[in-house]
Design a protein around this motif. Structure first.
Motif, short mmCIF file in Angstrom:
data_model
loop_
_atom_site.label_atom_id
_atom_site.label_comp_id
_atom_site.label_asym_id
_atom_site.label_seq_id
_atom_site.Cartn_x
_atom_site.Cartn_y
_atom_site.Cartn_z
N SER A 33 0.97 -1.14 0.09
CA SER A 33 0.10 -0.12 -0.02
C SER A 33 0.91 1.11 0.12
O SER A 33 1.93 1.02 0.61
CB SER A 33 -0.82 0.05 1.11
OG SER A 33 -1.64 1.26 1.34
N GLN B 82 -1.96 5.95 2.29
CA GLN B 82 -3.37 5.40 2.75
C GLN B 82 -3.30 4.62 4.05
O GLN B 82 -4.01 3.92 4.51
CB GLN B 82 -3.58 4.06 1.89
CG GLN B 82 -3.88 4.65 0.22
CD GLN B 82 -3.84 3.44 -0.78
OE1 GLN B 82 -3.38 2.58 -0.61
NE2 GLN B 82 -4.81 3.78 -1.87
N ASP C 96 -6.28 4.89 6.81
CA ASP C 96 -7.18 3.96 6.16
C ASP C 96 -6.88 2.24 6.53
O ASP C 96 -7.93 1.59 7.11
CB ASP C 96 -7.75 3.88 4.94
CG ASP C 96 -8.39 5.29 4.45
OD1 ASP C 96 -9.07 5.87 5.57
OD2 ASP C 96 -8.55 5.81 3.47
N GLU C 97 -5.74 1.97 6.09
CA GLU C 97 -5.34 0.60 6.23
C GLU C 97 -4.96 0.27 7.90
O GLU C 97 -5.36 -0.78 8.05
CB GLU C 97 -3.90 0.50 5.64
CG GLU C 97 -4.02 0.70 4.08
CD GLU C 97 -4.67 -0.59 3.41
OE1 GLU C 97 -5.08 -1.59 4.10
OE2 GLU C 97 -4.93 -0.17 2.08
#
Length: 314
Positions: A71, A75, A78-79
């Motif tokens: 990723s 992000q 969110d992850e």
């Protein structure tokens, strides 16, 4: 690079939760794990699927408190939420490209023949060759000038456009030779240790991977993610990156000014704005010993900031 300095700057709590936003070859991750107890946790991110697979093979199978995600670090919040992690005790970001990415087939190097790719995440997105094939001369000049700080951006852009009309530019050495032919002899002599294609390759790489945009997003997220006392450690290799990190940390550490002639109590002054970060020490650069072992480290700059606990206003 700056492995020990960066991990020391995190001021690791053995039971804490930490993030390595740029796993790369895993140097920082291995050192962080060595400081964690069985209750501690390290979550690593990398855009490069090759790096992620290496991390799974080398570390994830042998460590119950380590996870690695394919990723972008933009992000991260969110992850982490998907994993049930809302706050963490430290983040380390080692920006730029890792040594394995300098292998010829990745297309980052102007010294070896390879496909002109330059994507950190080879599973998605446009390659440098595809972008160069269609980009306008004006936009190409802007990217080389803004991201590479190249004084000959206009001439280089023109030469690339002329060259691609004759044949597609699909390899690293094709592009490097076009740029080298443009850069004047006196410039090459003055900067004898730097390849004339350095700034152009750097600019295109930064643009293709949206590196400055990614950095801007993760810096903003770091303030929300860090627990009070948590550390943000960033190692930059490019003046544009370092400038962004420095300005972000300074802005987050600054309280809005209050006119001196307004008699306010300290708690009332807080209503004008409260600092979110505290800058820790001065910028750190690698020592001569590290530079002698790794020439790429000579441009590294490390900055550290700590999350401040907000006081409740009454």
């Amino acid at each position: 690079m700056l492995f020990h300095e960066a991990v020391d700057a995190l001021s690791i709590k053995p039971d804490g939760v930490y993030v390595d936003g740029t796993f790369g070859r895993g140097g920082h991750s291995r050192l962080i794990l060595s400081h964690l107890s069985n209750k501690g946790r390290l979550i690593a991110f990398d855009r490069d699927p090759v790096a992620v697979e290496a991390g799974k093979i080398e570390l994830a199978w042998n460590s119950k408190n380590f996870n690695i995600l394919h990723s972008r670090f933009s992000q991260m919040q969110d992850e982490l939420l998907k994993m049930g992690v809302q706050t963490i005790d430290g983040i380390v970001l080692d920006l730029g490209i890792s040594s394995p990415q300098l292998e010829a087939e990745r297309g980052f190097s102007f010294r070896a023949e390879g496909p002109l790719d330059m994507r950190m995440d080879t599973s998605r997105g446009q390659t440098a060759a595809q972008w160069i094939e269609t980009v306008s001369e004006t936009d190409l000049e802007r990217v080389i000038k803004d991201y590479g700080e190249e004084r000959y951006a206009r001439s280089i852009a023109r030469a690339i456009v002329v060259a691609r009309a004759r044949q597609p530019i699909v390899t690293t050495l094709q592009l490097a030779e076009i740029v080298a032919a443009v850069v004047r002899a006196r410039e090459r002599k003055r900067e004898s240790q730097q390849n004339p294609a350095t700034r152009t390759f750097q600019a295109i790489r930064i643009f293709i991977n949206q590196e400055l945009e990614e950095l801007s997003l993760v810096l903003r997220q770091s303030v929300d993610l860090l627990n009070p006392g948590g550390r943000l450690v960033v190692i930059s290799f490019h003046s544009l990156e370092d400038r962004m990190v420095k300005r972000f940390m300074r802005a987050a550490a600054k309280i809005d000014s209050v006119p001196r002639d307004i008699p306010l109590r300290e708690i009332e002054k807080q209503r004008f704005g409260r600092p979110l970060l505290k800058i820790i020490g001065k910028a750190v650069r690698p020592g001569e010993q590290e530079i002698s072992k790794n020439k790429r480290s000579r441009s590294a700059v490390m900055r550290v900031a700590e999350r401040i606990a907000l006081k409740t206003l009454i």
